[in-house]
Design a protein around this motif. Structure first.
Motif, PDB file in Angstrom:
ATOM      1  N   LEU A 143       2.956  -5.391 -14.634  1.00  0.00           N
ATOM      2  CA  LEU A 143       2.280  -4.249 -14.361  1.00  0.00           C
ATOM      3  C   LEU A 143       2.818  -3.730 -13.097  1.00  0.00           C
ATOM      4  N   PHE A 144       3.261  -2.251 -12.886  1.00  0.00           N
ATOM      5  CA  PHE A 144       3.352  -1.624 -11.576  1.00  0.00           C
ATOM      6  C   PHE A 144       2.479  -0.765 -11.428  1.00  0.00           C
ATOM      7  N   SER A 145       1.777  -0.693 -10.109  1.00  0.00           N
ATOM      8  CA  SER A 145       0.283   0.027  -9.930  1.00  0.00           C
ATOM      9  C   SER A 145       0.622   1.131  -8.758  1.00  0.00           C
ATOM     10  N   SER A 146       0.199   2.217  -8.961  1.00  0.00           N
ATOM     11  CA  SER A 146       0.304   3.135  -7.719  1.00  0.00           C
ATOM     12  C   SER A 146      -1.065   3.048  -7.075  1.00  0.00           C
ATOM     13  N   MET A 147      -0.877   3.154  -5.859  1.00  0.00           N
ATOM     14  CA  MET A 147      -2.313   3.120  -4.864  1.00  0.00           C
ATOM     15  C   MET A 147      -2.394   4.543  -4.552  1.00  0.00           C
ATOM     16  N   GLY A 148      -3.274   4.981  -3.703  1.00  0.00           N
ATOM     17  CA  GLY A 148      -3.644   6.307  -3.251  1.00  0.00           C
ATOM     18  C   GLY A 148      -2.416   7.130  -2.548  1.00  0.00           C
ATOM     19  N   MET A 149      -2.130   8.313  -2.990  1.00  0.00           N
ATOM     20  CA  MET A 149      -0.993   9.065  -2.538  1.00  0.00           C
ATOM     21  C   MET A 149      -1.534  10.645  -1.846  1.00  0.00           C
ATOM     22  N   ALA A 150      -2.951  10.838  -1.803  1.00  0.00           N
ATOM     23  CA  ALA A 150      -3.378  12.048  -1.516  1.00  0.00           C
ATOM     24  C   ALA A 150      -3.623  11.771   0.002  1.00  0.00           C
ATOM     25  N   ARG A 151      -3.710  13.148   0.530  1.00  0.00           N
ATOM     26  CA  ARG A 151      -3.852  13.075   1.984  1.00  0.00           C
ATOM     27  C   ARG A 151      -2.693  12.419   2.605  1.00  0.00           C
ATOM     28  N   LYS A 152      -1.661  12.409   2.178  1.00  0.00           N
ATOM     29  CA  LYS A 152      -0.243  11.889   2.832  1.00  0.00           C
ATOM     30  C   LYS A 152       0.540  12.924   2.769  1.00  0.00           C
ATOM     31  N   VAL A 153       1.732  13.005   3.810  1.00  0.00           N
ATOM     32  CA  VAL A 153       2.899  14.067   3.908  1.00  0.00           C
ATOM     33  C   VAL A 153       3.908  13.642   4.093  1.00  0.00           C
ATOM     34  N   ASP A 154       4.109  12.196   4.353  1.00  0.00           N
ATOM     35  CA  ASP A 154       5.621  11.496   4.679  1.00  0.00           C
ATOM     36  C   ASP A 154       6.023  10.576   3.402  1.00  0.00           C
ATOM     37  N   PRO A 155       6.727  11.297   2.582  1.00  0.00           N
ATOM     38  CA  PRO A 155       7.255  10.055   1.500  1.00  0.00           C
ATOM     39  C   PRO A 155       8.271   8.796   2.029  1.00  0.00           C
ATOM     40  N   SER A 156       8.497   9.083   3.252  1.00  0.00           N
ATOM     41  CA  SER A 156       9.290   7.834   3.776  1.00  0.00           C
ATOM     42  C   SER A 156       8.571   6.818   4.203  1.00  0.00           C
ATOM     43  N   ARG A 157       7.200   6.903   4.175  1.00  0.00           N
ATOM     44  CA  ARG A 157       5.872   5.688   4.387  1.00  0.00           C
ATOM     45  C   ARG A 157       5.687   5.108   3.110  1.00  0.00           C
ATOM     46  N   ILE A 158       6.417   5.500   2.033  1.00  0.00           N
ATOM     47  CA  ILE A 158       5.934   4.975   0.931  1.00  0.00           C
ATOM     48  C   ILE A 158       6.484   3.461   0.753  1.00  0.00           C
ATOM     49  N   LYS A 159       5.750   2.339   0.067  1.00  0.00           N
ATOM     50  CA  LYS A 159       6.680   1.082   0.316  1.00  0.00           C
ATOM     51  C   LYS A 159       5.921   0.531  -1.181  1.00  0.00           C
ATOM     52  N   VAL A 160       6.835  -0.915  -1.238  1.00  0.00           N
ATOM     53  CA  VAL A 160       6.334  -1.619  -2.238  1.00  0.00           C
ATOM     54  C   VAL A 160       5.991  -2.901  -1.914  1.00  0.00           C
ATOM     55  N   ALA A 161       4.982  -3.515  -2.383  1.00  0.00           N
ATOM     56  CA  ALA A 161       4.510  -4.947  -2.257  1.00  0.00           C
ATOM     57  C   ALA A 161       3.560  -5.455  -3.221  1.00  0.00           C
ATOM     58  N   GLN A 162       3.636  -6.801  -3.037  1.00  0.00           N
ATOM     59  CA  GLN A 162       2.412  -7.290  -3.875  1.00  0.00           C
ATOM     60  C   GLN A 162       0.961  -6.917  -3.369  1.00  0.00           C
ATOM     61  N   ILE A 163       0.043  -6.643  -4.285  1.00  0.00           N
ATOM     62  CA  ILE A 163      -1.148  -5.813  -4.048  1.00  0.00           C
ATOM     63  C   ILE A 163      -1.923  -6.660  -2.869  1.00  0.00           C
ATOM     64  N   TRP A 164      -1.826  -7.853  -2.717  1.00  0.00           N
ATOM     65  CA  TRP A 164      -2.459  -8.525  -1.571  1.00  0.00           C
ATOM     66  C   TRP A 164      -2.089  -8.357  -0.128  1.00  0.00           C
TER      67      TRP A 164
END
Length: 240
Positions: A143-164
């Motif tokens: 499973l790969f899950s997306s969290m919230g991307m609304a109200r964000k403007v900077d794609p460089s702040r997107i990260k990948v981590a375990q949910i915890w």
């Protein structure tokens, strides 16, 4: 392979073996809005052999700024069906199935989750999201899950981590809380944004009746979709 194959440039990266692995792989994308639609398209453009796309909504005018299948001529049509047509136009050999319905615990058996290789969660509804996470985990599907991307403007702040290990994302906080309340002790990979909304964007939403509509931008939602697709592609081809 023919020099004019649609996957010629991909083959130069993956080799014949990697391309063959992609063609034998399958994924289910739950939610084909601003994040999921781009993820689905990236997977098909990258040679995945089978994909299912699930979404209950129809295209509306406000989707056009961020969803790949949303254009003026598709307004009012089912999102999943419109995207299926587009995906088959990209690769007619891909096995594409669409469901014009929302995932919930009651209908979880119709999608063949236990038979797929990957589940992509791009669902907004917190309860359905938690149900999908539990269902995919119980089925032993990656499973790969997306969290919230609304109200964000900077794609460089997107990260990948375990949910915890996620932080700075209100939706991820709700997911962690909901999973703890359900006694869920597993883990999975999440794509999230650590961006903190600056003062000028804090009220980037409008209220319609009892519903708050948050602002969103394609540079962030599409980037998150590409992150999700990249996780799948790297896992299939064995790239770090």
């Amino acid at each position: 392979m023919s020099g004019n194959s649609i996957f010629q440039r991909l083959r130069l990266l993956t080799g014949d073996e990697g391309l063959e692995k992609l063609s034998r792989s399958s994924a289910l994308v739950f939610g084909v809005g601003g994040v999921g639609s781009w993820c689905a398209e990236a997977l098909v453009r990258s040679g995945i052999g089978e994909i299912g796309i699930i979404d209950p909504d129809t295209v509306c005018k406000t989707n056009i700024n961020r969803q790949v299948q949303a254009i003026v001529s598709t307004i009012g049509l089912p999102k999943a069906d419109v995207l299926k047509k587009r995906l088959l136009d990209i690769n007619p050999d891909c096995d594409v199935t669409s469901w014009n319905t929302a995932f919930c615990r009651e209908n979880s058996g119709i999608f063949g989750i236990e038979k797929t290789d990957y589940v992509i969660d791009a669902i907004d509804s917190i309860e359905n999201k938690l149900d999908l996470i539990e269902t995919a985990f119980a089925a032993g599907v990656k499973l790969f899950s997306s969290m919230g991307m609304a109200r964000k403007v900077d794609p460089s702040r997107i990260k990948v981590a375990q949910i915890w290990d996620t932080s700075g994302c209100p939706l991820a906080r709700l997911v962690r809380q909901g999973l703890r309340e359900r006694g869920f002790s597993g883990s999975f990979t999440a794509v999230y944004s650590s961006e903190q909304i600056p003062g000028g964007w804090e009220n980037a939403g409008e209220e319609y009746g009892k519903k708050i509509i948050n602002g969103s931008i394609v540079t962030v939602t599409a980037a998150a979709g590409m992150f999700l697709a990249g996780l799948v592609l790297r896992d299939i081809t064995g790239q770090p």
